[in-house]
Scaffold this motif. Structure first.
Motif, PDB file in Angstrom:
ATOM      1  N   ASN A   1       0.866  -1.185   0.000  1.00 21.40           N
ATOM      2  CA  ASN A   1       0.000   0.000   0.000  1.00 21.40           C
ATOM      3  C   ASN A   1       0.903   1.234   0.000  1.00 21.40           C
ATOM      4  O   ASN A   1       1.279   1.751   1.052  1.00 21.40           O
ATOM      5  N   ASN A   2       1.249   1.677  -1.204  1.00 15.95           N
ATOM      6  CA  ASN A   2       2.219   2.770  -1.333  1.00 15.95           C
ATOM      7  C   ASN A   2       1.727   4.070  -0.705  1.00 15.95           C
ATOM      8  O   ASN A   2       2.513   4.841  -0.161  1.00 15.95           O
ATOM      9  N   ARG A   3       0.423   4.307  -0.782  1.00 17.58           N
ATOM     10  CA  ARG A   3      -0.107   5.546  -0.197  1.00 17.58           C
ATOM     11  C   ARG A   3       0.055   5.545   1.315  1.00 17.58           C
ATOM     12  O   ARG A   3       0.498   6.534   1.913  1.00 17.58           O
ATOM     13  N   ASN A   4      -0.300   4.431   1.956  1.00 13.09           N
ATOM     14  CA  ASN A   4      -0.134   4.334   3.402  1.00 13.09           C
ATOM     15  C   ASN A   4       1.331   4.476   3.799  1.00 13.09           C
ATOM     16  O   ASN A   4       1.660   5.157   4.776  1.00 13.09           O
TER      17      ASN A   4
ATOM     18  N   ALA B   1       3.732   6.015   2.182  1.00 10.50           N
ATOM     19  CA  ALA B   1       4.177   7.402   1.991  1.00 10.50           C
ATOM     20  C   ALA B   1       3.702   8.302   3.119  1.00 10.50           C
ATOM     21  O   ALA B   1       4.452   9.148   3.622  1.00 10.50           O
ATOM     22  N   ILE B   2       2.437   8.113   3.554  1.00  9.49           N
ATOM     23  CA  ILE B   2       1.905   8.949   4.637  1.00  9.49           C
ATOM     24  C   ILE B   2       2.680   8.712   5.927  1.00  9.49           C
ATOM     25  O   ILE B   2       3.047   9.665   6.638  1.00  9.49           O
TER      26      ILE B   2
ATOM     27  N   TRP C   1      -6.755   9.948   4.531  1.00 13.14           N
ATOM     28  CA  TRP C   1      -6.332   8.906   3.590  1.00 13.14           C
ATOM     29  C   TRP C   1      -5.649   7.691   4.206  1.00 13.14           C
ATOM     30  O   TRP C   1      -5.549   6.663   3.545  1.00 13.14           O
TER      31      TRP C   1
END
Length: 408
Positions: free
Chosen positions: A4-7, A9-10, A202
Motif C-alpha cells: 500500500n504505497n499511499r499508506n 508514503a503517509i 487517507w
C-alpha cells in the motif's frame, strides 16, 4: 504482495515531520531558553545552562515513559488512531513552544511533546511492518530510517534559516510581531497540521490490525526471550554511541579542532546524509549472500574503528572521513535492528518496536551526560570509549543472536 504505497508514503511523511520538529529545536534552543530565562529572572549562566540541559533531556525521558504504552494500545486498537494522537500532540507542542512566554510554558510544551509524539515512530514502524512481509520489510523499514535521517538534516536547516529575523504583520486589528525564535516552531506546527489532515483523510489501517486485533492481543501474551533482550541492548548501545558522539563532537570541534559553526554543521549533515542514502542500500542486500548478523558485525566493526582513530589527526578531511565511516556503520546496523525486532512476534509488533524506542530514549538521555562527563576528564576519552563499547558488542553480543519468527 500488494504494497500500500499511499499508506507507506503517509507514514514516512509523519516520521519525517516529527524528526524535523526534533531537529528544528537544536540551533534555536540555547538562544530561546536564554531569552525566556531572562524574562523569568534567571540570570546566572550556570542556571541557564542547567535549563538548556533539562529541556534537551526531558523530551526523550517522557518518550521513554510512554512509548511502550502507545505501542500496546496500537496492538489493541489499531495503528491509525495512535498515529493521529501522536501527530496532534506534536502540533500542540510546536505551537506551545513557539508561543511560549515563560520557561514553565516551554517545559510544559516539551513534556507534552515527549508524551504524545513518542507514538509516531514506533507505531509508524509497526504500521509499516503490518503492510509488508519478511522479504520487503527490511527495505521499507530502511526507508523509515531515511525519513528519520532526512528530518534530522532538514530540522536544523529550517530552524537556522527561519530564526533570522522577526516577522511583522500590520492588520486592521493592530500590529502583530512574531519573535524570530518562535517562527521555526510555528512553521513546523503548520506542516504538522497538513500531515495530520492527510493522515485523517487517507490513512487506512491494514486489514490484519483492525477489529480482530483487540481479541488477538488479549489472547496472545507477549513473550520476552533472550534474543529480544539482546536486540534491545544493541539498540540501546547504538543510540548511546550516536548521541554521545553528537554531543561531544560539537564541543570537541569548537575547542580542539577550532571549527566554525558551518564546519560543525557540515559534519552533522554528512552523517545524516550518509545514513539516509545507505540504509535502503544495505537493507536491499540479499540475506542469502550477506546475512543480517553479518551486516551487524560489519556495521559495529566499522563504527568502532572510526571512533578509535577519530582523534588521531585534526585535518578537516580526516575528521569528515571518520564521520562518514561512523555513519556507514550506523546505516548497516539501524534498519536491520528494527527489522529483527519486527520479526520476533507478529502479534505484538507495536509493543516490541515501542520497547525498542524506549531503549533508544534511554540512550538519548544517557549519551550526552556520559559524553560530557568523559570530556571533562579528558577531551579525547569519549571517542575511544565509544569504540570499545561498539567493539565489545560486535564480539560478545551479535554472534549470540538467534531469533525465531512467531506468526499469528
Amino acid at each position: 504482495m500488494n504494497l500500500n504505497n499511499r499508506n507507506i508514503a503517509i507514514i514516512l511523511f509523519c516520521i519525517f515531520v516529527v524528526m524535523s520538529g526534533y531537529g528544528v529545536l537544536l540551533p534555536v534552543l540555547p538562544y530561546y531558553t536564554e531569552r525566556l530565562a531572562l524574562k523569568s529572572g534567571v540570570v546566572a549562566d550556570e542556571d541557564i545552562n542547567y535549563h538548556i540541559g533539562i529541556l534537551t533531556s526531558i523530551y526523550p525521558f517522557f518518550q521513554l515513559l510512554f512509548a511502550v504504552v502507545w505501542g500496546k494500545l496500537s496492538d489493541r486498537f489499531g495503528r491509525k488512531i495512535l498515529i493521529v494522537m501522536g501527530m496532534l500532540g506534536f502540533v500542540i507542542m510546536q505551537f506551545l513552544t513557539g508561543l511560549a512566554t515563560s520557561l514553565t510554558m516551554l517545559y510544559v510544551a516539551r513534556i507534552l511533546g515527549g508524551i504524545f509524539s513518542s507514538s509516531v515512530i514506533p507505531v509508524g514502524n509497526a504500521f509499516l511492518s503490518d503492510l509488508t512481509d519478511r522479504t520487503h520489510r527490511r527495505k521499507v523499514l530502511a526507508w523509515s530510517g531515511v525519513a528519520v535521517s532526512a528530518g534530522v538534516i532538514a530540522g536544523p536547516m529550517i530552524g537556522g534559516f527561519l530564526a533570522q529575523t522577526n516577522l511583522h504583520f500590520s492588520t486592521t486589528f493592530g500590529h502583530f510581531l512574531l519573535d524570530k525564535f518562535s517562527v521555526p516552531f510555528l512553521v513546523i506546527a503548520l506542516l504538522g497540521i497538513l500531515i495530520l489532515l492527510v493522515t485523517l483523510a487517507w490513512l487506512k489501517n491494514p486489514e490484519n490490525n483492525k477489529s480482530g486485533t483487540l481479541l488477538q492481543a488479549q489472547k496472545s501474551k507477549l513473550k520476552v526471550g533472550l534474543g529480544f533482550m539482546l536486540l534491545l541492548s544493541l539498540s540501546l548501545v547504538v543510540q548511546l554511541a550516536v548521541t554521545l558522539f553528537e554531543t561531544v563532537f560539537s564541543v570537541y570541534a569548537k575547542d580542539i579542532l577550532t571549527f566554525g559553526t558551518s564546519q560543525i554543521g557540515l559534519g552533522f549533515m554528512l552523517c545524516g546524509l550518509i545514513m539516509a542514502v545507505l540504509q535502503p542500500v544495505f537493507a536491499s542486500l540479499d540475506e542469502k549472500k550477506v546475512s543480517i548478523k553479518a551486516q551487524l558485525l560489519f556495521g559495529f566493526g566499522i563504527a568502532s574503528i572510526s571512533m578509535f582513530v577519530f582523534s588521531l589527526w585534526n585535518s578537516d578531511m580526516y575528521v569528515y572521513s571518520t564521520i562518514v565511516a561512523f555513519a556507514i556503520g550506523g546505516a548497516m546496523v539501524t534498519p536491520n535492528l528494527i527489522a529483527m525486532v519486527s520479526f520476533i512476534d507478529q502479534d505484538h509488533t507495536g509493543t516490541n518496536l515501542s520497547l525498542q524506542t524506549s531503549m533508544n530514549s534511554i540512550g538519548q538521555v544517557a549519551g550526552p551526560v556520559l559524553g560530557m562527563w568523559l570530556y571533562t576528564m579528558d577531551k579525547t576519552w569519549p571517542f575511544p570509549f565509544i569504540g570499545v563499547v561498539l567493539l565489545l558488542v560486535a564480539v560478545m553480543v551479535v554472534p549470540k543472536l538467534n531469533y525465531k519468527i512467531k506468526r499469528a
